[in-house]
Design an enzyme around this catalytic site. Structure first.
Site, PDB file in Angstrom:
ATOM      1  N   ARG A   1     158.649  45.308  59.152  1.00  0.00           N
ATOM      2  CA  ARG A   1     158.703  45.073  60.461  1.00  0.00           C
ATOM      3  C   ARG A   1     159.217  43.901  60.053  1.00  0.00           C
ATOM      4  O   ARG A   1     158.617  42.768  60.585  1.00  0.00           O
ATOM      5  CB  ARG A   1     157.723  45.093  61.270  1.00  0.00           C
ATOM      6  CG  ARG A   1     157.403  46.517  61.170  1.00  0.00           C
ATOM      7  CD  ARG A   1     155.935  47.051  61.934  1.00  0.00           C
ATOM      8  NE  ARG A   1     156.429  46.698  63.221  1.00  0.00           N
ATOM      9  CZ  ARG A   1     154.880  47.024  64.461  1.00  0.00           C
ATOM     10  NH1 ARG A   1     153.637  47.419  63.743  1.00  0.00           N
ATOM     11  NH2 ARG A   1     155.384  46.656  65.708  1.00  0.00           N
TER      12      ARG A   1
ATOM     13  N   ARG B   1     141.980  48.912  69.678  1.00  0.00           N
ATOM     14  CA  ARG B   1     142.949  47.509  69.604  1.00  0.00           C
ATOM     15  C   ARG B   1     143.705  47.986  70.596  1.00  0.00           C
ATOM     16  O   ARG B   1     143.882  46.509  71.243  1.00  0.00           O
ATOM     17  CB  ARG B   1     144.227  47.058  68.425  1.00  0.00           C
ATOM     18  CG  ARG B   1     143.524  46.818  66.956  1.00  0.00           C
ATOM     19  CD  ARG B   1     144.325  47.045  65.760  1.00  0.00           C
ATOM     20  NE  ARG B   1     145.383  46.179  66.189  1.00  0.00           N
ATOM     21  CZ  ARG B   1     146.737  45.971  65.154  1.00  0.00           C
ATOM     22  NH1 ARG B   1     146.436  45.254  63.617  1.00  0.00           N
ATOM     23  NH2 ARG B   1     147.586  44.985  65.902  1.00  0.00           N
TER      24      ARG B   1
ATOM     25  N   LYS C   1     148.809  47.419  77.035  1.00  0.00           N
ATOM     26  CA  LYS C   1     148.570  46.533  75.673  1.00  0.00           C
ATOM     27  C   LYS C   1     149.731  46.405  75.513  1.00  0.00           C
ATOM     28  O   LYS C   1     149.915  44.909  75.684  1.00  0.00           O
ATOM     29  CB  LYS C   1     148.069  47.095  74.481  1.00  0.00           C
ATOM     30  CG  LYS C   1     148.610  46.772  73.529  1.00  0.00           C
ATOM     31  CD  LYS C   1     147.997  47.836  72.098  1.00  0.00           C
ATOM     32  CE  LYS C   1     148.991  47.918  71.077  1.00  0.00           C
ATOM     33  NZ  LYS C   1     149.590  47.403  70.481  1.00  0.00           N
ATOM     34  N   ASN C   2     150.885  46.809  75.449  1.00  0.00           N
ATOM     35  CA  ASN C   2     152.542  45.697  75.160  1.00  0.00           C
ATOM     36  C   ASN C   2     152.873  44.966  76.706  1.00  0.00           C
ATOM     37  O   ASN C   2     153.909  44.339  76.069  1.00  0.00           O
ATOM     38  CB  ASN C   2     153.233  47.159  74.935  1.00  0.00           C
ATOM     39  CG  ASN C   2     152.722  47.137  73.106  1.00  0.00           C
ATOM     40  OD1 ASN C   2     152.332  46.998  72.484  1.00  0.00           O
ATOM     41  ND2 ASN C   2     153.646  48.710  73.177  1.00  0.00           N
TER      42      ASN C   2
ATOM     43  N   LEU D   1     165.631  39.380  63.992  1.00  0.00           N
ATOM     44  CA  LEU D   1     166.284  39.330  65.343  1.00  0.00           C
ATOM     45  C   LEU D   1     165.851  38.057  66.273  1.00  0.00           C
ATOM     46  O   LEU D   1     166.616  37.777  66.144  1.00  0.00           O
ATOM     47  CB  LEU D   1     166.956  40.599  65.892  1.00  0.00           C
ATOM     48  CG  LEU D   1     166.866  41.689  65.117  1.00  0.00           C
ATOM     49  CD1 LEU D   1     166.899  42.900  65.241  1.00  0.00           C
ATOM     50  CD2 LEU D   1     168.340  41.462  65.035  1.00  0.00           C
TER      51      LEU D   1
HETATM   52  C1  UD1 Z   1     156.976  46.841  69.620  1.00  0.00           C
HETATM   53  C2  UD1 Z   1     155.648  47.232  70.647  1.00  0.00           C
HETATM   54  C3  UD1 Z   1     155.168  48.418  69.402  1.00  0.00           C
HETATM   55  C4  UD1 Z   1     156.520  49.950  69.483  1.00  0.00           C
HETATM   56  C5  UD1 Z   1     157.758  49.121  69.105  1.00  0.00           C
HETATM   57  C6  UD1 Z   1     158.867  49.582  68.860  1.00  0.00           C
HETATM   58  C7  UD1 Z   1     154.111  45.634  71.805  1.00  0.00           C
HETATM   59  C8  UD1 Z   1     153.266  43.947  70.873  1.00  0.00           C
HETATM   60  N1  UD1 Z   1     154.332  46.482  70.492  1.00  0.00           N
HETATM   61  O1  UD1 Z   1     156.350  46.000  68.890  1.00  0.00           O
HETATM   62  O2  UD1 Z   1     153.771  49.555  69.723  1.00  0.00           O
HETATM   63  O3  UD1 Z   1     155.746  50.518  68.484  1.00  0.00           O
HETATM   64  O4  UD1 Z   1     157.905  47.554  70.154  1.00  0.00           O
HETATM   65  O5  UD1 Z   1     158.477  49.874  70.714  1.00  0.00           O
HETATM   66  O6  UD1 Z   1     155.174  44.970  72.393  1.00  0.00           O
HETATM   67  N2  UD1 Z   1     163.208  44.739  63.465  1.00  0.00           N
HETATM   68  C9  UD1 Z   1     164.059  44.341  63.240  1.00  0.00           C
HETATM   69  N3  UD1 Z   1     164.160  41.907  62.867  1.00  0.00           N
HETATM   70  C10 UD1 Z   1     163.278  42.528  63.970  1.00  0.00           C
HETATM   71  C11 UD1 Z   1     162.091  43.054  65.219  1.00  0.00           C
HETATM   72  C12 UD1 Z   1     162.870  44.137  64.616  1.00  0.00           C
HETATM   73  O7  UD1 Z   1     164.568  44.832  62.227  1.00  0.00           O
HETATM   74  O8  UD1 Z   1     163.522  41.062  63.764  1.00  0.00           O
HETATM   75  C13 UD1 Z   1     163.151  46.180  63.268  1.00  0.00           C
HETATM   76  C14 UD1 Z   1     161.703  46.780  63.255  1.00  0.00           C
HETATM   77  O9  UD1 Z   1     161.545  46.142  61.606  1.00  0.00           O
HETATM   78  C15 UD1 Z   1     161.907  48.354  63.530  1.00  0.00           C
HETATM   79  C16 UD1 Z   1     162.501  48.001  65.303  1.00  0.00           C
HETATM   80  O10 UD1 Z   1     163.549  47.173  64.484  1.00  0.00           O
HETATM   81  O11 UD1 Z   1     162.082  49.089  62.422  1.00  0.00           O
HETATM   82  C17 UD1 Z   1     162.012  47.708  66.072  1.00  0.00           C
HETATM   83  O12 UD1 Z   1     160.526  46.551  66.426  1.00  0.00           O
HETATM   84  P1  UD1 Z   1     160.566  45.881  67.525  1.00  0.00           P
HETATM   85  O13 UD1 Z   1     160.875  47.183  69.005  1.00  0.00           O
HETATM   86  O14 UD1 Z   1     160.834  44.559  67.291  1.00  0.00           O
HETATM   87  O15 UD1 Z   1     159.119  46.447  67.912  1.00  0.00           O
HETATM   88  P2  UD1 Z   1     157.792  45.561  67.559  1.00  0.00           P
HETATM   89  O16 UD1 Z   1     158.339  44.554  69.163  1.00  0.00           O
HETATM   90  O17 UD1 Z   1     157.248  44.923  67.297  1.00  0.00           O
END
Ligand code: UD1
Length: 443
Positions: A137, A412, A34-35, A141
């Site tokens: 979330r 999902r 999925k990811n 970044l």
């Molecule tokens: C992706 C995965 C999800 C997985 C996660 C962590 C997909 C579609 N989803 O989610 O299944 O659980 O990686 O392995 O690939 N954060 C910030 N600012 C930002 C972006 C992120 O503070 O701009 C924080 C988030 O709130 C969270 C952490 O960073 O606490 C990790 O998020 P991130 O690695 O971005 O996860 P996703 O890409 O949303």
């Protein structure tokens, strides 16, 4: 008008019923990740030519991202010419640059269209993602990375407007190795002028798969799978055909299912390397996991040792496996401590597991699990995708009947979860609410 659904049964009110106590025996083929598939479908926006994506799992999230692309002007064929698990995408004529609230609310990964839209059209308008079940979330970044590439960001009426007549390569240091931010910036940088370097990048295998997809279209991305990714922008990207990697979280979930239920389960179509942190923890719990030529075998007699685990960015233990391990540790011998460092507020399944007899206490970002002799079936609710999987897994070993509701979360991210478990001997069935009484008697 709503399009015909290809992948998923419409089943908001469906439930899963499990009668615990059956060991699992047999073979399960793991679906595409999925990811990986979500950002790859989005990356098709970077090309004006046709992209064929194979091993696409049948998931509601895949449908949503295809709908998002269609709104932008992409021509999408699901399972073209009868080839199953395939999506054909052509994004030559994009006529829109907006991902609306309806889509972003349904699926946060919709924000990934920002990078490719900036690269192709020089602008993107995205509904601000609000809070979700597993925390706030933010996407700061992503936005900081775009700004470094020369993008001007403004916000109004709940929308983020990003504009850049020209994208220019830059050196970007991520404060945290965010998966989504790494992907979004990587996609934008693929068509930028000059070279972009992302430092402290996320190292997840799905990012490597995305880079392989971009490179197969003629992109120049190196270093994925490490903390430093270098992207040389190219003028344009072409056609491609790409097969998605297997889903390490689906595989991990079935490994835990096999462990908790006992028996002898073989998983094919796995990349063993991607599962190292999960396999290491299963072995520490006393589960026998063996590597074979074509996959992984899990054998268990249903007895486990308590352990401590902490979720971390890859190659650490995945947050997407935390809930499933909580189910396993609920019946382990001794006290386990699970610490969640990636997301805030990702323990909603703990309360539901307590309803099944688990002895679990939340202490800030950690959970203390006192192993108990047994779990007992109960009516429980899936609060999110992995929580849903954890509850079904707990149901496999619980005494009596477990009924899991709100299972649209499972649709999902798991391709035929119930069918796959049923095929290896689980006493499990999916019912529509109104069919419940009739079907329960058939189980
Ligand atoms: C992706 C995965 C999800 C997985 C996660 C962590 C997909 C579609 N989803 O989610 O299944 O659980 O990686 O392995 O690939 N954060 C910030 N600012 C930002 C972006 C992120 O503070 O701009 C924080 C988030 O709130 C969270 C952490 O960073 O606490 C990790 O998020 P991130 O690695 O971005 O996860 P996703 O890409 O949303």
């Amino acid at each position: 008008m709503r399009k015909k659904r290809f992948f998923c049964p419409e089943g908001q009110a469906d439930k899963i019923i499990i009668y615990g106590g059956q060991p699992l025996q047999g073979k399960i083929a793991i679906s595409g990740a999925k990811n990986a598939v979500l950002p790859i479908i989005v990356a098709a926006l970077l090309s004006k030519e046709t992209c064929l994506i194979q091993d696409v799992p049948r998931l509601a999230d895949v449908e949503i991202i295809c709908d998002v692309l269609s709104e932008l002007g992409a021509k999408i064929k699901l399972d073209p010419n009868g080839s199953a698990h395939t999506v054909e995408i052509n994004c030559r004529d994009l006529h829109n640059y907006e991902a609306t609230y309806d889509y972003v609310k349904k699926m946060r990964a919709s924000v990934l269209v920002m990078g490719p839209l900036l690269a192709r059209l020089g602008k993107a308008k995205i509904s601000m993602p609000g809070g979700c079940a597993i925390g706030t979330r933010p996407i700061d970044l992503h936005l900081k990375g775009f700004e470094a590439l020369g993008v001007r960001i403004t916000m109004e009426h709940g929308y983020i407007l990003a504009e850049a007549p020209v994208l220019k390569g830059a050196r970007i240091y991520l404060d945290y190795p965010s998966v989504g931010a790494t992907e979004n910036i990587m996609m934008a940088a693929s068509l930028a002028q000059g070279t972009t370097i992302i430092e402290n990048a996320a190292e997840e295998p799905e990012i490597v798969d995305l880079a392989n997809f971009i490179n197969s279209m003629g992109g120049k991305v190196v270093g994925t799978g490490t903390k430093v990714i270098k992207i040389e922008g190219v003028e344009s990207l072409g056609a491609t055909s790409h097969t998605v990697i297997p889903d390490r979280i689906e595989a991990g979930s079935f490994l835990v299912a096999g462990a908790i239920a006992g028996g002898d389960l073989f998983l094919e179509n796995v990349i063993i390397d991607h599962l190292k942190p999960v396999v290491a923890k299963l072995r520490e719990a006393g589960v026998e996991v063996t590597e074979e030529d074509l996959g992984l075998r899990v054998r268990s007699e249903g007895k486990f040792q308590a352990l401590d685990l902490k979720t971390l960015p890859y190659p650490g233990f995945p947050t997407d496996m935390q809930a499933q391990f909580m189910s396993l540790l609920a019946i382990a011998q001794g006290t386990s401590i699970i610490t969640e460092t990636v997301f805030e507020n990702r323990f909603m399944h703990a309360e539901e597991l307590r309803r099944m007899g688990a002895d679990i206490r939340i202490e800030g970002r950690s959970v203390v699990v006192e192993g108990t002799e047994k779990l007992t079936g109960a009516q429980v609710k899936a609060s999110d995708l992995r929580a849903g999987a954890a509850l079904v897994i707990a149901g496999l070993v619980a005494e009596g009947e477990t009924i899991v509701s709100d299972i649209y979360h499972l649709d999902r991210g798991y391709d035929n979860f119930v069918t796959k478990l049923h095929s290896v001997g689980a006493n499990i069935i999916r019912v529509k609410s109104r069919d419940r009484l009739r079907l329960v008697s058939e189980v």
